[in-house]
Design a protein around this motif. Structure first.
Motif, PDB file in Angstrom:
ATOM      1  N   UNK A 188     -16.729   8.827   3.899  1.00 20.03           N
ATOM      2  CA  UNK A 188     -16.915   7.387   4.095  1.00 20.03           C
ATOM      3  C   UNK A 188     -18.180   6.907   3.382  1.00 20.03           C
ATOM      4  N   UNK A 189     -19.231   7.709   3.408  1.00 18.78           N
ATOM      5  CA  UNK A 189     -20.448   7.347   2.683  1.00 18.78           C
ATOM      6  C   UNK A 189     -20.175   7.216   1.193  1.00 18.78           C
ATOM      7  N   UNK A 191     -26.353  -4.057  -0.982  1.00 16.96           N
ATOM      8  CA  UNK A 191     -27.451  -3.427  -0.243  1.00 16.96           C
ATOM      9  C   UNK A 191     -26.971  -2.876   1.103  1.00 16.96           C
ATOM     10  N   UNK A 192     -26.096  -3.626   1.766  1.00 22.10           N
ATOM     11  CA  UNK A 192     -25.557  -3.152   3.043  1.00 22.10           C
ATOM     12  C   UNK A 192     -24.764  -1.870   2.847  1.00 22.10           C
ATOM     13  N   UNK A 193     -23.929  -1.832   1.806  1.00 24.05           N
ATOM     14  CA  UNK A 193     -23.127  -0.638   1.554  1.00 24.05           C
ATOM     15  C   UNK A 193     -24.005   0.559   1.196  1.00 24.05           C
ATOM     16  N   UNK A 194     -25.066   0.327   0.434  1.00 26.12           N
ATOM     17  CA  UNK A 194     -25.989   1.415   0.102  1.00 26.12           C
ATOM     18  C   UNK A 194     -26.671   1.931   1.364  1.00 26.12           C
ATOM     19  N   UNK A 195     -27.044   1.013   2.252  1.00 25.86           N
ATOM     20  CA  UNK A 195     -27.675   1.411   3.510  1.00 25.86           C
ATOM     21  C   UNK A 195     -26.701   2.206   4.384  1.00 25.86           C
ATOM     22  N   UNK A 222     -26.264   5.678   3.022  1.00 26.57           N
ATOM     23  CA  UNK A 222     -27.434   6.500   3.353  1.00 26.57           C
ATOM     24  C   UNK A 222     -27.388   6.962   4.810  1.00 26.57           C
ATOM     25  N   UNK A 223     -27.016   6.040   5.710  1.00 27.35           N
ATOM     26  CA  UNK A 223     -26.906   6.393   7.134  1.00 27.35           C
ATOM     27  C   UNK A 223     -25.835   7.463   7.338  1.00 27.35           C
TER      28      UNK A 223
END
Length: 200
Positions: free
Chosen positions: A83-84, A181-185, A188-189
């Motif tokens: 998913x990441x 930016x949300x998708x990158x965050x 990362x999570x």
């Protein structure tokens, strides 16, 4: 009984508050305003079932099946990595026309993803079957049931606040860059959580 219910609520809320894969997914769907009600119901009812099992004393599952926690960790890590990667790919492509239009996957794939985030997450078993179950042992009878109701209420309150409250962030999410930016965050999570599972 009120004290037991409040203890259950505080316990459940404190465990679910941390930013995790499931919460990030609910937040993203809330921002899209897509399938929020059924997704919040799925997450809350799943938590309710697990909390009930934990309070009823089924926390011994991991002791009965020593291989179970590790198997869940590996399955959960694999899912989070994939998913990441999907979120990273979306950020790389930068095509957020559907997101900006408030569109997402159909209901069934969304619920399937929500179920995977819930039931393939080893931490949910630790939190509900383990920790909530352990805290509930200080109560008995009606007070124990009240504790379980309180913990379940915390899940409903949290998921519905997160899912429907996400729309308050909608003005910030009006650009493709904000979604990137949300998708990158989120990627990362997901990978951080996967690494934690593999190390554990």
């Amino acid at each position: 009984m009120i004290a037991a219910a409040l203890t259950g609520f505080a316990t459940g809320f404190s465990l679910i508050l941390a930013i995790g894969a499931q919460n990030a997914f609910v937040l993203r769907q809330g921002l899209l305003r897509s399938h929020v009600l059924p997704l919040c119901l799925l997450c809350s009812l799943s938590d309710a079932a697990l909390i009930a099992a934990g309070v009823a004393g089924f926390g011994a599952l991991a002791q009965a099946l020593p291989w179970f926690p590790r198997a869940m960790s590996l399955a959960g890590a694999a899912f989070l990595v994939v998913y990441g990667a999907m979120r990273l790919q979306a950020a790389w492509r930068g095509d957020y026309a559907l997101a900006l239009a408030g569109e997402s996957a159909a209901l069934r794939p969304t619920l399937a993803m929500g179920a995977a985030f819930t039931w393939l997450n080893p931490h949910v078993y630790l939190d509900t079957l383990g920790l909530v179950g352990a805290v509930s042992t200080q109560f008995a009878g009606a007070e124990k049931a009240a504790f379980g109701v309180g913990a379940t209420a915390a899940s409903f309150a949290f998921f519905f606040a997160l899912g429907f409250g996400a729309r308050l962030l909608a003005p910030v999410m009006r650009s493709a860059e904000a979604w990137r930016r949300l998708d990158l965050l989120i990627a990362l999570v997901m990978w951080t959580l996967a690494l934690g599972l593999l190390r554990g």
